[in-house]
Design an enzyme around this catalytic site. Structure first.
Site, short mmCIF file in Angstrom:
data_model
loop_
_atom_site.label_atom_id
_atom_site.label_comp_id
_atom_site.label_asym_id
_atom_site.label_seq_id
_atom_site.Cartn_x
_atom_site.Cartn_y
_atom_site.Cartn_z
N LYS A 19 0.82 -1.23 0.00
CA LYS A 19 0.00 0.00 0.00
C LYS A 19 0.85 1.26 0.00
O LYS A 19 0.61 2.18 -0.76
CB LYS A 19 -0.86 0.07 1.27
CG LYS A 19 -2.07 -0.76 1.30
CD LYS A 19 -3.01 -0.31 2.42
CE LYS A 19 -2.39 -0.22 3.80
NZ LYS A 19 -2.04 -1.46 4.43
N ARG A 94 -9.69 2.19 9.16
CA ARG A 94 -9.14 0.92 9.61
C ARG A 94 -10.18 0.03 10.26
O ARG A 94 -9.94 -1.14 10.47
CB ARG A 94 -8.03 1.19 10.63
CG ARG A 94 -6.67 0.78 10.11
CD ARG A 94 -5.63 0.91 11.18
NE ARG A 94 -5.52 -0.31 11.96
CZ ARG A 94 -4.77 -0.42 13.04
NH1 ARG A 94 -4.11 0.63 13.47
NH2 ARG A 94 -4.70 -1.55 13.69
N ARG A 138 13.10 -9.08 4.89
CA ARG A 138 13.65 -7.74 4.70
C ARG A 138 14.89 -7.48 5.55
O ARG A 138 14.96 -7.91 6.70
CB ARG A 138 12.61 -6.68 5.09
CG ARG A 138 11.41 -6.68 4.20
CD ARG A 138 10.59 -5.43 4.35
NE ARG A 138 9.92 -5.32 5.64
CZ ARG A 138 8.80 -4.63 5.82
NH1 ARG A 138 8.23 -4.01 4.81
NH2 ARG A 138 8.26 -4.56 7.02
N ARG A 172 14.39 -5.16 11.09
CA ARG A 172 13.49 -4.54 12.07
C ARG A 172 13.02 -5.57 13.07
O ARG A 172 12.66 -6.68 12.70
CB ARG A 172 12.28 -3.93 11.35
CG ARG A 172 12.59 -2.54 10.81
CD ARG A 172 11.49 -2.05 9.93
NE ARG A 172 10.17 -2.29 10.53
CZ ARG A 172 9.04 -1.82 10.02
NH1 ARG A 172 9.07 -1.10 8.94
NH2 ARG A 172 7.90 -2.09 10.59
N ARG A 183 -0.35 -9.21 13.12
CA ARG A 183 -0.85 -8.07 12.34
C ARG A 183 -1.86 -8.53 11.28
O ARG A 183 -2.85 -7.86 11.02
CB ARG A 183 0.32 -7.33 11.68
CG ARG A 183 1.15 -6.54 12.69
CD ARG A 183 2.36 -5.92 12.03
NE ARG A 183 2.00 -4.91 11.04
CZ ARG A 183 2.82 -4.47 10.10
NH1 ARG A 183 4.04 -4.96 10.00
NH2 ARG A 183 2.43 -3.57 9.23
#
Ligand SMILES: [Zn+2]
Length: 226
Positions: A19, A94, A138, A172, A183
């Site tokens: 997004k 949301r 990542r 991260r 999530r």
């Protein structure tokens, strides 16, 4: 869609669906701003306004900002002169409650008359496995900040940053399997119920969010019509 370029829309999709990346591309191409609720709340806390002070207190306490306050920030923003030509909302609404409140305001005569309403909800669809793979792989060069992905974007030479030759990479802390799962669960529980709501209004446009960034942005370009 009759050859008209869409200029006011919502970008929806699970975490890791791209997004943010696609919102940035659209912003640039269309010359309009992208807003997320989190960013607007942070901005409000720094504005020095009474409302901003209230929001700051709530956030500092670690409480949830009431939906009404979040919706008000967005509504304020879309009426600003620079946003009259369009806006992109990234990850707002949301919750179904936020969506309904937002709609109620957009249905008022003033907003209708000035064409401020949402024209489409672009739903980026990616399977859970894909999100997990995308997020967990990542890493970032500790020296120059260049971004990598062990599968989709590895450095040309293993363990060495293409940009600066650095050999140290960081990840991260919340890019872990458990955090990403949580999530995704939260998205399904809290955000996904908005989809049938907007579907009923004929606003949902599904986009396959898998594949390279430029392939996805090309699909979006066709839908938006620029
Ligand atoms: Zn580097």
């Amino acid at each position: 869609m009759t050859g008209q370029v869409l200029r006011r829309f919502i970008l929806m999709g699970p975490p890791g669906s791209g997004k943010g990346t696609q919102g940035a591309i659209l912003s640039e191409k269309l010359g309009i701003n992208t807003y997320s609720a989190g960013e607007l709340l942070r901005e409000a806390t720094k504005s020095g306004s009474k409302e901003g002070e209230k929001i700051k207190k709530i956030i500092d306490r670690g409480d949830m900002v009431p939906p009404k306050m979040i919706v008000n920030r967005i509504v304020e923003k879309i009426q600003e002169p620079e946003n009259l030509k369009g806006y992109i909302l990234d990850g707002f609404p949301r919750t179904l409650d936020q969506a309904k409140r937002f709609d109620k305001i957009l249905n008022k005569r003033y907003f209708k008359k000035n064409n401020l309403g949402v024209q489409a909800v672009l739903l980026l669809q990616v399977p859970d496995d894909y999100v997990i793979e995308r997020i967990i792989g990542r890493s970032q060069c500790a020296t120059c900040g260049a971004l990598y992905h062990e599968k989709f974007r590895p450095p040309k030479v293993f363990g060495i940053c293409d940009a600066c030759g650095g050999k140290e990479f960081t990840r991260r802390a919340d890019d872990t399997y458990a955090v990403v799962q949580a999530r995704l669960r939260n998205y399904r529980l809290v955000t996904a119920p908005i989809i049938p709501y907007y579907e009923e209004k004929g606003l949902i446009v599904c986009v396959d969010g898998t594949g390279p960034i430029d392939v996805v942005s090309e699909k979006i370009r066709k839908i938006v019509g620029y």
